[in-house]
Design an enzyme around this catalytic site. Sequence first.
Site, PDB file in Angstrom:
ATOM      1  N   GLU A 163       0.808  -1.222   0.000  1.00 47.71           N
ATOM      2  CA  GLU A 163       0.000   0.000   0.000  1.00 47.71           C
ATOM      3  C   GLU A 163       0.845   1.277   0.000  1.00 47.71           C
ATOM      4  OE1 GLU A 163      -2.880  -0.181  -0.759  1.00 47.71           O
ATOM      5  OE2 GLU A 163      -3.981  -1.794   0.222  1.00 47.71           O
ATOM      6  N   HIS A 210      -3.317   3.174   7.691  1.00 52.27           N
ATOM      7  CA  HIS A 210      -4.399   2.551   6.915  1.00 52.27           C
ATOM      8  C   HIS A 210      -4.817   1.277   7.637  1.00 52.27           C
ATOM      9  CE1 HIS A 210      -6.650   0.372   3.995  1.00 52.27           C
ATOM     10  NE2 HIS A 210      -5.664  -0.407   3.616  1.00 52.27           N
ATOM     11  N   HIS A 253      -7.989  -1.932   8.359  1.00 53.00           N
ATOM     12  CA  HIS A 253      -9.159  -2.696   7.944  1.00 53.00           C
ATOM     13  C   HIS A 253     -10.051  -2.930   9.167  1.00 53.00           C
ATOM     14  CE1 HIS A 253      -6.354  -4.625   4.677  1.00 53.00           C
ATOM     15  NE2 HIS A 253      -6.565  -3.335   4.477  1.00 53.00           N
ATOM     16  N   TYR A 276     -16.847  15.799  17.630  1.00 57.11           N
ATOM     17  CA  TYR A 276     -15.450  15.370  17.737  1.00 57.11           C
ATOM     18  C   TYR A 276     -14.890  14.928  16.388  1.00 57.11           C
ATOM     19  CZ  TYR A 276     -17.270  15.576  22.374  1.00 57.11           C
ATOM     20  OH  TYR A 276     -17.910  16.030  23.486  1.00 57.11           O
ATOM     21  N   HIS A 291     -13.042  -1.351   1.794  1.00 56.21           N
ATOM     22  CA  HIS A 291     -11.629  -1.596   2.107  1.00 56.21           C
ATOM     23  C   HIS A 291     -11.193  -1.081   3.477  1.00 56.21           C
ATOM     24  CE1 HIS A 291      -7.264  -1.477   0.273  1.00 56.21           C
ATOM     25  NE2 HIS A 291      -7.254  -1.910   1.530  1.00 56.21           N
TER      26      HIS A 291
END
Length: 213
Positions: free
Chosen positions: A74, A93, A95, A120, A160
């Site tokens: 990635e 990143h 999942h 927030y 994703h």
Amino acid sequence: MSTIPEATVDAARVGRRVVELGLSPGASGNLSVRAEGVTYMSPTGVSLSALDPEQLAVMSAEGVQLSGPRASKEYPLHEAMYAKDPEARAVIHLHSAQAMAASCLRPASERSALPPVTPYLVMRVGRVPSVAYAPPGSKELGEELASVEGLFHGALLANHGLIVSGRDLAQALDRAVEVEEACRLYVQLFDAPARWLTEDDVAVLTQRYGTPW
């Protein structure tokens, strides 16, 4: 004896914390941090709980791997996120379950995949646009993120998960947690007659905290 860069120690610490919070099942997820003119990134296939400060991929400013194990696939996605947020020095990143679920739902608006469900989210992250699906690790996924107009500090990748940026890994982690919580609420309230913050409410917060919406 060589000195271990502080940025890589932070990466290992934050990686463990991400897993402790239940945001990184298995060996999923990746993170990177920029320091001293290079990008340190979690290796491919390694759980974020097992990151070794001395065994991170080291990438040049031109995207060439300089040393260490093979970087996560990635990397192009991270590079696109850095380009979107010029102040960013860290990207995460994940999942995570709630972000994965929310990323499978229709976006709340053209501007943001998530509505202004709490103050927030607006204060700490701002809008969280939806990025069109492309295969994980592909150049196309980075291009899809790059094509989203405007500044943002977090996004949902269709089917994703989430990606966030920050001035350091601590801020990026805080933003990831905030996005995950907002996703949880959005999933629970999806198609319900929910009340979101108004445009005026959002304007007050974004002006005060300098976040994009």
